[in-house]
Design a protein around this motif. Structure first.
Motif, PDB file in Angstrom:
ATOM      1  N   GLU A 279       0.831  -1.192   0.000  1.00 48.49           N
ATOM      2  CA  GLU A 279       0.000   0.000   0.000  1.00 48.49           C
ATOM      3  C   GLU A 279       0.873   1.254   0.000  1.00 48.49           C
ATOM      4  O   GLU A 279       1.662   1.464   0.908  1.00 48.49           O
ATOM      5  CB  GLU A 279      -0.932   0.001   1.217  1.00 48.49           C
ATOM      6  CG  GLU A 279      -1.973  -1.105   1.183  1.00 48.49           C
ATOM      7  CD  GLU A 279      -2.964  -0.994   2.325  1.00 48.49           C
ATOM      8  OE1 GLU A 279      -2.838  -0.041   3.127  1.00 48.49           O
ATOM      9  OE2 GLU A 279      -3.846  -1.862   2.424  1.00 48.49           O
ATOM     10  N   PHE A 280       0.701   2.029  -1.056  1.00 53.34           N
ATOM     11  CA  PHE A 280       1.369   3.320  -1.162  1.00 53.34           C
ATOM     12  C   PHE A 280       0.327   4.347  -1.611  1.00 53.34           C
ATOM     13  O   PHE A 280      -0.628   4.001  -2.326  1.00 53.34           O
ATOM     14  CB  PHE A 280       2.514   3.264  -2.170  1.00 53.34           C
ATOM     15  CG  PHE A 280       3.665   2.393  -1.738  1.00 53.34           C
ATOM     16  CD1 PHE A 280       4.458   2.758  -0.657  1.00 53.34           C
ATOM     17  CD2 PHE A 280       3.949   1.213  -2.406  1.00 53.34           C
ATOM     18  CE1 PHE A 280       5.519   1.957  -0.253  1.00 53.34           C
ATOM     19  CE2 PHE A 280       5.010   0.400  -2.007  1.00 53.34           C
ATOM     20  CZ  PHE A 280       5.798   0.780  -0.920  1.00 53.34           C
ATOM     21  N   PRO A 281       0.493   5.601  -1.217  1.00 50.82           N
ATOM     22  CA  PRO A 281      -0.547   6.601  -1.526  1.00 50.82           C
ATOM     23  C   PRO A 281      -0.797   6.798  -3.009  1.00 50.82           C
ATOM     24  O   PRO A 281      -1.923   7.109  -3.408  1.00 50.82           O
ATOM     25  CB  PRO A 281      -0.015   7.885  -0.864  1.00 50.82           C
ATOM     26  CG  PRO A 281       1.434   7.641  -0.600  1.00 50.82           C
ATOM     27  CD  PRO A 281       1.566   6.181  -0.386  1.00 50.82           C
ATOM     28  N   TRP A 282       0.217   6.604  -3.855  1.00 50.83           N
ATOM     29  CA  TRP A 282       0.021   6.819  -5.304  1.00 50.83           C
ATOM     30  C   TRP A 282      -0.734   5.666  -5.965  1.00 50.83           C
ATOM     31  O   TRP A 282      -1.121   5.751  -7.105  1.00 50.83           O
ATOM     32  CB  TRP A 282       1.364   7.028  -5.996  1.00 50.83           C
ATOM     33  CG  TRP A 282       2.385   5.980  -5.684  1.00 50.83           C
ATOM     34  CD1 TRP A 282       2.551   4.771  -6.302  1.00 50.83           C
ATOM     35  CD2 TRP A 282       3.379   6.035  -4.655  1.00 50.83           C
ATOM     36  NE1 TRP A 282       3.579   4.069  -5.736  1.00 50.83           N
ATOM     37  CE2 TRP A 282       4.114   4.833  -4.723  1.00 50.83           C
ATOM     38  CE3 TRP A 282       3.728   7.002  -3.702  1.00 50.83           C
ATOM     39  CZ2 TRP A 282       5.178   4.562  -3.842  1.00 50.83           C
ATOM     40  CZ3 TRP A 282       4.775   6.738  -2.840  1.00 50.83           C
ATOM     41  CH2 TRP A 282       5.488   5.534  -2.916  1.00 50.83           C
ATOM     42  N   ARG A 283      -0.930   4.557  -5.236  1.00 49.92           N
ATOM     43  CA  ARG A 283      -1.664   3.433  -5.804  1.00 49.92           C
ATOM     44  C   ARG A 283      -3.170   3.535  -5.597  1.00 49.92           C
ATOM     45  O   ARG A 283      -3.924   2.686  -6.078  1.00 49.92           O
ATOM     46  CB  ARG A 283      -1.151   2.120  -5.211  1.00 49.92           C
ATOM     47  CG  ARG A 283       0.266   1.787  -5.667  1.00 49.92           C
ATOM     48  CD  ARG A 283       0.724   0.430  -5.175  1.00 49.92           C
ATOM     49  NE  ARG A 283       2.031   0.076  -5.710  1.00 49.92           N
ATOM     50  CZ  ARG A 283       2.652  -1.068  -5.467  1.00 49.92           C
ATOM     51  NH1 ARG A 283       2.071  -1.981  -4.695  1.00 49.92           N
ATOM     52  NH2 ARG A 283       3.848  -1.313  -5.992  1.00 49.92           N
ATOM     53  N   ASP A 284      -3.602   4.545  -4.891  1.00 47.26           N
ATOM     54  CA  ASP A 284      -5.031   4.811  -4.744  1.00 47.26           C
ATOM     55  C   ASP A 284      -5.613   5.106  -6.121  1.00 47.26           C
ATOM     56  O   ASP A 284      -5.127   5.989  -6.831  1.00 47.26           O
ATOM     57  CB  ASP A 284      -5.230   6.009  -3.803  1.00 47.26           C
ATOM     58  CG  ASP A 284      -6.670   6.256  -3.438  1.00 47.26           C
ATOM     59  OD1 ASP A 284      -7.551   6.069  -4.304  1.00 47.26           O
ATOM     60  OD2 ASP A 284      -6.938   6.640  -2.291  1.00 47.26           O
ATOM     61  N   ARG A 285      -6.673   4.403  -6.510  1.00 47.51           N
ATOM     62  CA  ARG A 285      -7.218   4.560  -7.853  1.00 47.51           C
ATOM     63  C   ARG A 285      -7.846   5.927  -8.082  1.00 47.51           C
ATOM     64  O   ARG A 285      -8.146   6.286  -9.218  1.00 47.51           O
ATOM     65  CB  ARG A 285      -8.253   3.460  -8.135  1.00 47.51           C
ATOM     66  CG  ARG A 285      -7.680   2.043  -8.169  1.00 47.51           C
ATOM     67  CD  ARG A 285      -6.497   1.923  -9.120  1.00 47.51           C
ATOM     68  NE  ARG A 285      -6.789   2.285 -10.473  1.00 47.51           N
ATOM     69  CZ  ARG A 285      -7.256   1.442 -11.386  1.00 47.51           C
ATOM     70  NH1 ARG A 285      -7.464   0.175 -11.066  1.00 47.51           N
ATOM     71  NH2 ARG A 285      -7.489   1.837 -12.602  1.00 47.51           N
ATOM     72  N   SER A 286      -8.046   6.689  -7.030  1.00 42.02           N
ATOM     73  CA  SER A 286      -8.605   8.029  -7.211  1.00 42.02           C
ATOM     74  C   SER A 286      -7.536   9.038  -7.642  1.00 42.02           C
ATOM     75  O   SER A 286      -7.864  10.178  -8.004  1.00 42.02           O
ATOM     76  CB  SER A 286      -9.266   8.517  -5.916  1.00 42.02           C
ATOM     77  OG  SER A 286      -8.298   8.702  -4.890  1.00 42.02           O
ATOM     78  N   ARG A 287      -6.268   8.634  -7.616  1.00 46.84           N
ATOM     79  CA  ARG A 287      -5.197   9.550  -8.003  1.00 46.84           C
ATOM     80  C   ARG A 287      -5.305   9.909  -9.476  1.00 46.84           C
ATOM     81  O   ARG A 287      -5.619   9.077 -10.322  1.00 46.84           O
ATOM     82  CB  ARG A 287      -3.837   8.919  -7.722  1.00 46.84           C
ATOM     83  CG  ARG A 287      -3.515   8.748  -6.248  1.00 46.84           C
ATOM     84  CD  ARG A 287      -3.255  10.086  -5.577  1.00 46.84           C
ATOM     85  NE  ARG A 287      -2.906   9.919  -4.161  1.00 46.84           N
ATOM     86  CZ  ARG A 287      -2.665  10.927  -3.335  1.00 46.84           C
ATOM     87  NH1 ARG A 287      -2.737  12.171  -3.774  1.00 46.84           N
ATOM     88  NH2 ARG A 287      -2.367  10.701  -2.067  1.00 46.84           N
ATOM     89  N   SER A 288      -5.003  11.150  -9.777  1.00 42.95           N
ATOM     90  CA  SER A 288      -5.065  11.627 -11.158  1.00 42.95           C
ATOM     91  C   SER A 288      -3.866  11.137 -11.956  1.00 42.95           C
ATOM     92  O   SER A 288      -2.877  10.642 -11.400  1.00 42.95           O
ATOM     93  CB  SER A 288      -5.096  13.158 -11.180  1.00 42.95           C
ATOM     94  OG  SER A 288      -3.839  13.675 -10.718  1.00 42.95           O
TER      95      SER A 288
END
Length: 212
Positions: free
Chosen positions: A22-31
């Protein structure tokens, strides 16, 4: 490089069912921009280090327009914890000054300063769920150990080989590429790989050679 990767692909996809790191850039909501920023910073920098500063960077510079308004010295200060801050700040400033939005075409992305094939391909795969091969040191190490052969050195050959192992479905390709990166970072590590617990040990030339 000859290698039948269908069983490897199935095994890695099954292994990935336990969930990727889990890393913050892997959140699918990221642009698209936010994924690009992460992949740009991950070059030559451990993911854990990038994770420490990434959320604040996204809050401070949420788009190219905010990057364009920042001075290079300001960017250098924000990027200093990651190293290579002068080079990175100059490249990001140039991108922001010359583009209203990031290109989504692979060739155009690769032409951006300090980007190259990996950042361009990873951004497209992870942000857009495109079936695009990604090749970094972890990926090369995994494939070389499994096959017992050296990985191609030419960029076109490297991408062609990796592309043959990708699922055609974009979402599955995204999952597979993430699994491959995580597998190389946590199991098939450069030093002291976890061979005894590796799900691919039965078909790995590296394990066979070590056990002789």
């Amino acid at each position: 490089m000859c290698y039948d990767g269908s069983s490897t692909r199935r095994t890695l996809l099954s292994w990935a069912d336990d969930g990727p790191r889990e890393f913050p850039w892997r959140d699918r909501s990221r642009s698209f921009y936010e994924v690009f920023l992460a992949e740009f910073l991950l070059t030559q920098t451990p993911a854990e280090n990038v994770a420490d500063v990434y959320p604040e960077l996204c809050d401070r510079y949420p788009d190219l327009d905010s990057l364009a308004r920042a001075s290079e010295s300001e960017l250098e200060s924000a990027l200093e914890p990651l190293g290579f801050q002068r080079m990175r700040a100059a490249a990001l400033s140039e991108v922001a000054a010359t583009h209203d939005s990031l290109p989504r075409d692979g060739d155009e992305l690769r032409e951006l300063p300090r980007v190259g094939p990996y950042v361009a391909d990873a951004t497209r795969c992870f942000a857009l769920a495109e079936s695009v091969p990604i090749v970094d040191r972890n990926v090369v190490r995994v494939y070389e150990r499994l096959s017992g052969e050296e990985f191609p050195t030419a960029d076109a050959e490297r991408r062609s080989f990796a592309a043959e192992l990708l699922p055609s479905d974009g979402e599955r390709a995204r999952t597979y590429n993430l699994a491959l990166l995580d597998f190389g970072a946590t199991v098939c590590t450069k030093r002291e790989p976890a061979c005894p617990s590796c799900p691919l040990r039965e078909r790995c030339e590296y394990v066979t050679h070590r056990e002789r």
